[in-house]
Motif scaffolding. Structure first.
Motif, PDB file in Angstrom:
ATOM      1  N   GLU A 300      -8.788 -42.123  15.190  1.00 61.59           N
ATOM      2  CA  GLU A 300      -9.616 -41.498  16.234  1.00 61.59           C
ATOM      3  C   GLU A 300      -8.815 -41.171  17.489  1.00 61.59           C
ATOM      4  O   GLU A 300      -9.021 -40.125  18.107  1.00 61.59           O
TER       5      GLU A 300
ATOM      6  N   CYS B  27     -18.228 -44.289   5.392  1.00 62.26           N
ATOM      7  CA  CYS B  27     -18.535 -42.882   5.087  1.00 62.26           C
ATOM      8  C   CYS B  27     -19.954 -42.527   5.533  1.00 62.26           C
ATOM      9  O   CYS B  27     -20.198 -41.443   6.055  1.00 62.26           O
ATOM     10  N   TRP B  29     -21.559 -43.896   7.976  1.00 66.41           N
ATOM     11  CA  TRP B  29     -21.527 -43.821   9.439  1.00 66.41           C
ATOM     12  C   TRP B  29     -20.986 -42.475   9.899  1.00 66.41           C
ATOM     13  O   TRP B  29     -21.491 -41.859  10.827  1.00 66.41           O
ATOM     14  N   GLU B  30     -19.949 -41.982   9.202  1.00 68.07           N
ATOM     15  CA  GLU B  30     -19.301 -40.727   9.591  1.00 68.07           C
ATOM     16  C   GLU B  30     -20.100 -39.511   9.130  1.00 68.07           C
ATOM     17  O   GLU B  30     -20.083 -38.477   9.792  1.00 68.07           O
ATOM     18  N   GLN B  56     -18.126 -33.157   8.742  1.00 67.57           N
ATOM     19  CA  GLN B  56     -18.556 -34.518   8.425  1.00 67.57           C
ATOM     20  C   GLN B  56     -17.849 -35.059   7.192  1.00 67.57           C
ATOM     21  O   GLN B  56     -17.423 -36.207   7.153  1.00 67.57           O
ATOM     22  N   ALA B  59     -14.369 -36.001   7.959  1.00 70.38           N
ATOM     23  CA  ALA B  59     -14.328 -37.215   8.782  1.00 70.38           C
ATOM     24  C   ALA B  59     -14.504 -38.450   7.898  1.00 70.38           C
ATOM     25  O   ALA B  59     -13.802 -39.449   8.047  1.00 70.38           O
ATOM     26  N   ALA B  60     -15.436 -38.371   6.953  1.00 69.87           N
ATOM     27  CA  ALA B  60     -15.664 -39.504   6.049  1.00 69.87           C
ATOM     28  C   ALA B  60     -14.420 -39.776   5.218  1.00 69.87           C
ATOM     29  O   ALA B  60     -14.002 -40.925   5.062  1.00 69.87           O
ATOM     30  N   CYS B  63     -11.638 -41.337   7.354  1.00 71.98           N
ATOM     31  CA  CYS B  63     -11.892 -42.689   7.872  1.00 71.98           C
ATOM     32  C   CYS B  63     -12.106 -43.723   6.773  1.00 71.98           C
ATOM     33  O   CYS B  63     -12.234 -44.910   7.072  1.00 71.98           O
TER      34      CYS B  63
END
Lengths: 409, 77
Positions: A300, B27, B29-30, B56, B59-60, B63
Motif C-alpha cells: 500500500e 480478498c 476486504w479488497e 478491485q 487489488a485483491a 494483496c
C-alpha cells in the motif's frame, strides 16, 4: 514527472515492484529503472520462512506478478552505494552514476545482528532472502540434529512451525515471557500452546551464554543452563532499515528514512520512500513518524509513494492506511489491524479477539484464526479511527472540517 | 499513456489456487463484489469480473497473503 523523465526505484522487493506498477498505471511514460541487490526479480518474501525453507515450493513459484506492463530496466544483483540528492544521482558499484528526475527508496530492512553470534559459521543463518532459505536447507541436510531459532517473533514462530512440519526437532530461544508476547497475553498463550502441542521446545526468558562450535557439532549453552546441540541456528531477532547507502545524502536516516505524511522524504522534492524503510506520520493515528514492517504496508505504501511522486510535493496527499498484517502457524491464521504497538493495555473483545487500547481508544485488533471477526473488527476500527480529510483544509474551512471529524471519533 | 487507453481485447478471468489459499479473507476486504469467505469457511468468487471491477480484482490479487489469485486478460495482454 513528464515524458523523457527518468524515475529510479532502489529496491526490487514487493515495494519496488508495486511502486513501478502504480507509476505505469497512472500513465508515467518515461524511463523506469529498478535496482535490486538480490539477483532475482521481486518474489513473495513471506514464503522464505515457510514454503521455501520447507522446500514445498521452488523459488520460481514465488515470483510476484505485475498487473500492468512495467517496461522497466532491471539492474539486479546491483547494490546502490550512495545517494547525492543535490546532483540527483544514485551511485552504483564501479563508479557508475545513475541520474534521476524522481527517486523511490524501497530498500527495506536487513536482519538484525546478534552480538557474539558466530555469523561466519555456515550453520548460523538469518532468514530474509531465497538464498538464506536455501542455505538453511543445506545446513539441515548436513545433520539430523535439531534446529534452533533465536527470537520468538513472527519469523521465529513461523520457522519453528516449518521445522516441525518437516519432522525436525526445533527449540525456540527468546528473552520474552512467551512467543509473540507483543500481541497480548491471550494470543501469546495460544501460540505457546500451539507450538508445544506440535512438540516445538520453548526456552523463554533465556538467551545464549556460549556458542560451542567444532567441525562435527554445533552447540549452544543457554542461560537456563540447557545445552542444545544443533544442525543450524537461525537468528530471527528483528531487523534494521537498509539505509547505510544513504549516509551523507542529507536525508534523516535515524530510523529508516524520515518522511512527510505524503511519503516524500523530509525536505526533498523528488524523493519518496516506500515499504519497511519509510518512517512517516500516519495522520489517522497521530503526528508521530513511525515505520510499519508488514508486507501489506509495503504494497500500500508503494502505491501511495508512486502517487505522491507523480502528484508532486505540493499536491500530494497524506498516506493514512489502517495497517493490516497476517501470519499463519500450522493451520491457524493470525491477523492484525491497526497499530497494536501503540497500546498501553489489551482487552478481550470476543473469543480469540484481542483489542489494543490507548487512552481509552481502540487502536488495534488481533485475531487468532477468526478471519470473519477480523473483517468486522477492521471495519469497526475504520469507523472509530477515520482517515482525516485528504486535502489539508484551508484556514477558513478548517473549523467545519474539524468539527465533523470530532463528531465521528 | 498509450497502455492505459488501449481497449480491452480479452475478457478478464479470475482464478484461485486452492492449494495455496489459506482463507484469510483479505480478498473479500479488497474486492467485496467479487470474493466472499462463506460462513462454512469456503471461498466463493466470480470468475468473470466486469470491466468496472478490474481495479478491485487486481487489488485483491496484489494483496493476497498467499499470492493465490490469478487475474488474466482484461488488459492488453
Amino acid at each position: 514527472m513528464s515524458d523523457g523523465d527518468r524515475i529510479v526505484i532502489v529496491g526490487a522487493g514487493v515495494a519496488g515492484l508495486r511502486a513501478a506498477e502504480r507509476l505505469r498505471e497512472l500513465g508515467f511514460d518515461g524511463e523506469l529503472v529498478i535496482i535490486g541487490d538480490e539477483a532475482r526479480k521481486p518474489y513473495h518474501r513471506p514464503s522464505v520462512s515457510k514454503q521455501l525453507v520447507m522446500g514445498t515450493a521452488r523459488p520460481s513459484d514465488m515470483t510476484l506478478h505485475a498487473y500492468t506492463d512495467l517496461d522497466a530496466r532491471w539492474r539486479l544483483g546491483t547494490r546502490a552505494t550512495h545517494l547525492d540528492t543535490a546532483e540527483r544521482v544514485v551511485h552504483l558499484p564501479g563508479v557508475e552514476q545513475l541520474w534521476y528526475d524522481g527517486l523511490v527508496i524501497a530498500t527495506g530492512v536487513v536482519p538484525r545482528h546478534l552480538p557474539g553470534a558466530m555469523r561466519h559459521d555456515p550453520r548460523v543463518r538469518v532468514l530474509r532472502t531465497v538464498d538464506d532459505a536455501l542455505a538453511v536447507r543445506r545446513a539441515l541436510a548436513a545433520s539430523t540434529r535439531p534446529a534452533v531459532v533465536i527470537g520468538t517473533g513472527l519469523i521465529g514462530c513461523e520457522f519453528a512451525a516449518s521445522m516441525r512440519q518437516l519432522g525436525r526437532d526445533v527449540t525456540l530461544v527468546g528473552h520474552a515471557r512467551a512467543p509473540l508476547y507483543r500481541f497480548g497475553p491471550a494470543i501469546a498463550d495460544s501460540v505457546s500452546r500451539l507450538l508445544a502441542g506440535h512438540r516445538a521446545k520453548l526456552a523463554m526468558k533465556s538467551e545464549i551464554r556460549h556458542w560451542i562450535s567444532t567441525k562435527e557439532t554445533f552447540g549452544l549453552h543457554l542461560t537456563n543452563n540447557q545445552l542444545v546441540v544443533a544442525s543450524c541456528v537461525v537468528l530471527a531477532i528483528g531487523s534494521v532499515p537498509a539505509v547505510d547507502w544513504l549516509r551523507g545524502s542529507g536525508l534523516d536516516i535515524s530510523d529508516g528514512v524520515l518522511c512527510e505524511p505524503t511519503l516524500f522524504a523530509e525536505g526533498a522534492d523528488d524523493v519518496v520512500v516506500a515499504g519497511d524503510t519509510a518512517r512517516w506520520p500516519n495522520l489517522r493515528f497521530d503526528e508521530v513518524p513511525r515505520r510499519v514492517e508488514h508486507w501489506l504496508n509495503a504494497v500500500e505504501s508503494a502505491r501511495a509513494a508512486a502517487e505522491s511522486l507523480l502528484a508532486g510535493r505540493a499536491a500530494a496527499t497524506p498516506f493514512t492506511p489502517l495497517p493490516r498484517a497476517w501470519s499463519s502457524l500450522y493451520d491457524v491464521r493470525l491477523q492484525m489491524a491497526g497499530l497494536p504497538a501503540l497500546a498501553e493495555d489489551t482487552v478481550q473483545l470476543d473469543r480469540d479477539v484481542t483489542g489494543f487500547v490507548r487512552a481509552g481508544e481502540l487502536v488495534g485488533v488481533c485475531t487468532w484464526d477468526r478471519p470473519h471477526a477480523m473483517m468486522r473488527w477492521t471495519a469497526e476500527l475504520e469507523r472509530r479511527l477515520p482517515a482525516p480529510a485528504t486535502t489539508p483544509a484551508p484556514a477558513h474551512a478548517a473549523s467545519t472540517a474539524g468539527i465533523t471529524r470530532l463528531a465521528t471519533v | 499513456m498509450s497502455r492505459l487507453r488501449r481497449k480491452s481485447r480479452t475478457r478478464a478471468r479470475l482464478s484461485v489456487d486452492n492449494e495455496r489459499c489459506e482463507l484469510f479473507g483479505i480478498c473479500e476486504w479488497e474486492a467485496p463484489a467479487l470474493f466472499e469467505l462463506g460462513r462454512d469457511g469456503r471461498l466463493r468468487y466470480r470468475r468473470q469480473p466486469a470491466a468496472g471491477e478490474l481495479t478491485q480484482a487486481a487489488a485483491a490479487a496484489r494483496c493476497c497473503p498467499m499470492q493465490a489469485i490469478e487475474l488474466r486478460g482484461g488488459d492488453d495482454e
